[in-house]
Design an enzyme around this catalytic site. Structure first.
Site, PDB file in Angstrom:
ATOM      1  N   ASN A  38       5.163  15.291  32.491  1.00  0.00           N
ATOM      2  CA  ASN A  38       4.592  16.601  32.138  1.00  0.00           C
ATOM      3  C   ASN A  38       5.693  17.642  31.932  1.00  0.00           C
ATOM      4  O   ASN A  38       5.414  18.810  31.736  1.00  0.00           O
ATOM      5  CB  ASN A  38       3.602  17.077  33.216  1.00  0.00           C
ATOM      6  CG  ASN A  38       4.290  17.460  34.511  1.00  0.00           C
ATOM      7  OD1 ASN A  38       5.477  17.211  34.704  1.00  0.00           O
ATOM      8  ND2 ASN A  38       3.550  18.070  35.422  1.00  0.00           N
ATOM      9  N   LEU A  77       7.466   7.382  39.362  1.00  0.00           N
ATOM     10  CA  LEU A  77       8.557   8.280  39.778  1.00  0.00           C
ATOM     11  C   LEU A  77       8.185   9.750  39.655  1.00  0.00           C
ATOM     12  O   LEU A  77       8.961  10.615  40.060  1.00  0.00           O
ATOM     13  CB  LEU A  77       9.811   8.019  38.917  1.00  0.00           C
ATOM     14  CG  LEU A  77      10.791   6.950  39.414  1.00  0.00           C
ATOM     15  CD1 LEU A  77      10.156   5.577  39.429  1.00  0.00           C
ATOM     16  CD2 LEU A  77      12.043   6.920  38.539  1.00  0.00           C
ATOM     17  N   ARG A 110      -7.069  -1.524  37.802  1.00  0.00           N
ATOM     18  CA  ARG A 110      -7.859  -1.857  36.597  1.00  0.00           C
ATOM     19  C   ARG A 110      -7.171  -2.888  35.728  1.00  0.00           C
ATOM     20  O   ARG A 110      -7.774  -3.829  35.251  1.00  0.00           O
ATOM     21  CB  ARG A 110      -8.102  -0.590  35.765  1.00  0.00           C
ATOM     22  CG  ARG A 110      -9.362   0.157  36.089  1.00  0.00           C
ATOM     23  CD  ARG A 110      -9.715   1.170  35.018  1.00  0.00           C
ATOM     24  NE  ARG A 110      -8.631   2.082  34.691  1.00  0.00           N
ATOM     25  CZ  ARG A 110      -8.322   3.172  35.392  1.00  0.00           C
ATOM     26  NH1 ARG A 110      -8.993   3.493  36.477  1.00  0.00           N
ATOM     27  NH2 ARG A 110      -7.327   3.943  35.007  1.00  0.00           N
ATOM     28  N   ALA A 118       8.220   5.384  43.980  1.00  0.00           N
ATOM     29  CA  ALA A 118       9.487   6.021  44.348  1.00  0.00           C
ATOM     30  C   ALA A 118       9.210   6.893  45.566  1.00  0.00           C
ATOM     31  O   ALA A 118       8.881   8.069  45.435  1.00  0.00           O
ATOM     32  CB  ALA A 118      10.028   6.849  43.184  1.00  0.00           C
ATOM     33  N   TYR A 149       6.239  17.986  50.237  1.00  0.00           N
ATOM     34  CA  TYR A 149       6.943  16.821  49.689  1.00  0.00           C
ATOM     35  C   TYR A 149       6.911  15.657  50.672  1.00  0.00           C
ATOM     36  O   TYR A 149       6.463  14.560  50.348  1.00  0.00           O
ATOM     37  CB  TYR A 149       8.383  17.228  49.378  1.00  0.00           C
ATOM     38  CG  TYR A 149       9.214  16.138  48.725  1.00  0.00           C
ATOM     39  CD1 TYR A 149       8.995  15.778  47.395  1.00  0.00           C
ATOM     40  CD2 TYR A 149      10.228  15.481  49.418  1.00  0.00           C
ATOM     41  CE1 TYR A 149       9.761  14.783  46.779  1.00  0.00           C
ATOM     42  CE2 TYR A 149      11.000  14.495  48.816  1.00  0.00           C
ATOM     43  CZ  TYR A 149      10.771  14.158  47.491  1.00  0.00           C
ATOM     44  OH  TYR A 149      11.535  13.171  46.894  1.00  0.00           O
ATOM     45  N   GLN A 166      -6.861  -3.309  50.697  1.00  0.00           N
ATOM     46  CA  GLN A 166      -8.279  -3.250  50.326  1.00  0.00           C
ATOM     47  C   GLN A 166      -8.552  -3.887  48.967  1.00  0.00           C
ATOM     48  O   GLN A 166      -9.595  -4.492  48.768  1.00  0.00           O
ATOM     49  CB  GLN A 166      -8.696  -1.777  50.316  1.00  0.00           C
ATOM     50  CG  GLN A 166     -10.168  -1.530  50.444  1.00  0.00           C
ATOM     51  CD  GLN A 166     -10.454  -0.026  50.555  1.00  0.00           C
ATOM     52  OE1 GLN A 166      -9.634   0.761  51.052  1.00  0.00           O
ATOM     53  NE2 GLN A 166     -11.609   0.384  50.083  1.00  0.00           N
ATOM     54  N   THR A 179      20.403  10.370  45.807  1.00  0.00           N
ATOM     55  CA  THR A 179      21.011   9.717  44.656  1.00  0.00           C
ATOM     56  C   THR A 179      21.567  10.792  43.728  1.00  0.00           C
ATOM     57  O   THR A 179      20.992  11.874  43.626  1.00  0.00           O
ATOM     58  CB  THR A 179      19.952   8.854  43.937  1.00  0.00           C
ATOM     59  OG1 THR A 179      19.440   7.918  44.882  1.00  0.00           O
ATOM     60  CG2 THR A 179      20.537   8.098  42.771  1.00  0.00           C
TER      61      THR A 179
HETATM   62  N1  LIG Z   1      17.040  11.842  43.252  1.00  0.00           N
HETATM   63  C1  LIG Z   1      16.938  11.526  44.523  1.00  0.00           C
HETATM   64  O1  LIG Z   1      17.920  11.619  45.262  1.00  0.00           O
HETATM   65  C2  LIG Z   1      15.633  11.032  45.087  1.00  0.00           C
HETATM   66  C3  LIG Z   1      15.586  10.696  46.445  1.00  0.00           C
HETATM   67  C4  LIG Z   1      14.400  10.237  46.989  1.00  0.00           C
HETATM   68  C5  LIG Z   1      13.289  10.085  46.193  1.00  0.00           C
HETATM   69  N2  LIG Z   1      13.351  10.404  44.880  1.00  0.00           N
HETATM   70  C6  LIG Z   1      12.118  10.250  44.090  1.00  0.00           C
HETATM   71  O2  LIG Z   1      12.398   9.693  42.827  1.00  0.00           O
HETATM   72  C7  LIG Z   1      11.539  10.273  41.842  1.00  0.00           C
HETATM   73  C8  LIG Z   1      12.385  10.837  40.711  1.00  0.00           C
HETATM   74  O3  LIG Z   1      13.246  11.843  41.214  1.00  0.00           O
HETATM   75  P1  LIG Z   1      14.325  12.594  40.308  1.00  0.00           P
HETATM   76  O4  LIG Z   1      15.479  12.896  41.153  1.00  0.00           O
HETATM   77  O5  LIG Z   1      14.514  11.854  39.048  1.00  0.00           O
HETATM   78  O6  LIG Z   1      13.556  13.975  40.043  1.00  0.00           O
HETATM   79  P2  LIG Z   1      13.249  14.724  38.677  1.00  0.00           P
HETATM   80  O7  LIG Z   1      12.634  16.034  39.042  1.00  0.00           O
HETATM   81  O8  LIG Z   1      14.433  14.740  37.791  1.00  0.00           O
HETATM   82  O9  LIG Z   1      12.163  13.772  38.020  1.00  0.00           O
HETATM   83  C9  LIG Z   1      10.791  13.848  38.279  1.00  0.00           C
HETATM   84  C10 LIG Z   1      10.054  13.773  36.958  1.00  0.00           C
HETATM   85  O10 LIG Z   1       8.644  13.796  37.200  1.00  0.00           O
HETATM   86  C11 LIG Z   1       8.042  14.693  36.290  1.00  0.00           C
HETATM   87  N3  LIG Z   1       6.804  15.173  36.914  1.00  0.00           N
HETATM   88  C12 LIG Z   1       6.658  15.986  37.989  1.00  0.00           C
HETATM   89  N4  LIG Z   1       5.357  16.161  38.271  1.00  0.00           N
HETATM   90  C13 LIG Z   1       4.655  15.445  37.355  1.00  0.00           C
HETATM   91  C14 LIG Z   1       3.281  15.228  37.110  1.00  0.00           C
HETATM   92  N5  LIG Z   1       2.351  15.795  37.877  1.00  0.00           N
HETATM   93  N6  LIG Z   1       2.922  14.434  36.069  1.00  0.00           N
HETATM   94  C15 LIG Z   1       3.855  13.848  35.277  1.00  0.00           C
HETATM   95  N7  LIG Z   1       5.177  14.029  35.460  1.00  0.00           N
HETATM   96  C16 LIG Z   1       5.569  14.811  36.489  1.00  0.00           C
HETATM   97  C17 LIG Z   1       9.068  15.774  36.071  1.00  0.00           C
HETATM   98  O11 LIG Z   1       8.862  16.525  34.881  1.00  0.00           O
HETATM   99  C18 LIG Z   1      10.361  14.944  36.033  1.00  0.00           C
HETATM  100  O12 LIG Z   1      10.633  14.482  34.734  1.00  0.00           O
HETATM  101  C19 LIG Z   1      10.701  11.315  42.554  1.00  0.00           C
HETATM  102  O13 LIG Z   1       9.448  10.765  42.864  1.00  0.00           O
HETATM  103  C20 LIG Z   1      11.472  11.599  43.813  1.00  0.00           C
HETATM  104  O14 LIG Z   1      10.638  12.005  44.858  1.00  0.00           O
HETATM  105  C21 LIG Z   1      14.492  10.882  44.314  1.00  0.00           C
END
Ligand SMILES: NC(=O)c1ccc[n+]([C@@H]2O[C@H](COP(=O)([O-])OP(=O)(O)OC[C@H]3O[C@@H](n4cnc5c(N)ncnc54)[C@H](O)[C@@H]3O)[C@@H](O)[C@H]2O)c1
Length: 315
Positions: A38, A77, A110, A118, A149, A166, A179
């Site tokens: 989004n 993710l 489905r 993630a 979060y 389930q 990361t």
């Molecule tokens: N980068 C890290 O160190 C790290 C650590 C732990 C967990 N994570 C997890 O990895 C995933 C990716 O993290 P990232 O660092 O790339 O963050 P990021 O913010 O760069 O990427 C997240 C992406 O999700 C999209 N997004 C957010 N809400 C949305 C929604 N409702 N519908 C569709 N898209 C949506 C954003 O536009 C973005 O492109 C996340 O779930 C985050 O919690 C990342």
């Protein structure tokens, strides 16, 4: 050599930092990739180089709404990942984690797809034990500014395991630790991007607390490799599994490394620690080593150099 079957893969949050690297790697492995985003924190610039790829498709969609597509595997993710972004609209953050998980798990059920979540080391909260192994249940504040979060991700894990128990959905839960790498957001307040951007601009480098708190930093290529390997594990392996780099550095050590590699004249300034900021965070990756035969291979200096090069061009 026998040709691997082409799989149809969905990457939610595929235009974000980690998602864009994952899309790249999955395309390179020969698969069809549908990127759903989004664009809340992600951007087209992150995937611009993939837009003309014949096996890549981009869909603007918010995963808090149901999605109907045919896919073999889902990498979930989508979720803002840095405190500045996830605290901007905390209700939407929880919705993305919880409603998003329900929608993506419903889709997986489905179409009988495998689905990988993630998740995050934040499910351990401010931990009482170091390093954190997957058996540790965590110490999370349910009502603080980070809870949208942390608790959102914990609830998503619960949903994953309930869909598995389930409905026999084939799940994989990765707990990702800090990361870093190219395409991190320059203004997201995360420590690696903060330090690099401040150093490159010659601004003061802001250290929260006394800088003796430790973090471990995993380079994005190592992380993506682990996620792909995890997706390919046998159906009876669900995780949760820690993915990160166990090598610990103090924040001050990171500052010094960034200053050395950028050659900056910036000065270090100290600021108070934000609420609920953990003192120490280090993954126990024994499970990843034994299940995936994986461990990170990128040295901090090497990963920082690539990240600094990216920010030199991006700024
Ligand atoms: N980068 C890290 O160190 C790290 C650590 C732990 C967990 N994570 C997890 O990895 C995933 C990716 O993290 P990232 O660092 O790339 O963050 P990021 O913010 O760069 O990427 C997240 C992406 O999700 C999209 N997004 C957010 N809400 C949305 C929604 N409702 N519908 C569709 N898209 C949506 C954003 O536009 C973005 O492109 C996340 O779930 C985050 O919690 C990342």
């Amino acid at each position: 050599m026998a040709k691997l079957p082409v799989k149809k893969l969905l990457v939610t949050g595929g235009a974000g930092f980690l998602g864009s690297h994952l899309c790249e790697r999955l395309l390179a492995a020969g698969h069809d990739v549908l990127c759903v985003d989004n664009f809340f924190t992600g951007g087209k610039a992150n995937i611009e180089h993939l837009l003309k790829h014949p096996r890549f498709e981009l869909m603007r969609h918010d995963i808090t709404f149901p999605l109907y597509v045919e896919v073999d595997e889902i990498y979930n993710l989508a979720c803002p990942a840095s405190p500045v972004h996830y605290q901007f609209d905390p209700v939407q953050t929880t919705k993305t984690s919880v409603h998003g998980a329900i929608n993506m798990l419903g889709l997986a059920k489905r179409v009988k797809a495998r689905i990988l979540q993630a998740s995050t080391s934040e499910v351990y909260g401010d931990p009482e034990i170091h390093p954190q192994s997957e058996g540790y249940w965590g110490r999370v504040n349910p009502v603080g500014p980070r809870s949208c979060y942390d608790e959102g991700k914990r609830c998503a894990e619960t949903l994953f395991f309930d869909y598995w128990r389930q409905h026999s959905v084939r799940i994989k839960v990765a707990r990702i630790f800090n990361t870093y790498g190219p395409r991190m957001h320059p203004n997201d307040g995360r420590v690696v991007s903060n330090f690099i951007v401040q150093a490159l601009r010659g601004e003061d480098i802001t250290v929260y607390g006394d800088g003796r708190q430790t973090r471990s930093f995993c380079y994005v290529d190592d992380l993506v490799e682990a996620l792909i390997q995890l997706m390919d594990t046998a159906d009876d392996f669900t995780g949760p599994i820690n993915i990160g780099n166990p090598r610990e550095f103090t924040i001050l050590e990171l500052t010094e490394e960034v200053m050395r590699l950028t050659g900056t004249n910036s000065k270090i300034v100290f600021r108070p620690l934000p609420a609920d900021d953990p003192r120490q965070r280090q993954p126990d990756i024994a499970l990843a080593e034994s299940m995936l035969g994986w461990r990170p291979t990128t040295e901090l200096a090497q990963g920082l150099e690539r990240t600094i090069r990216y920010f030199q061009q991006a700024l």
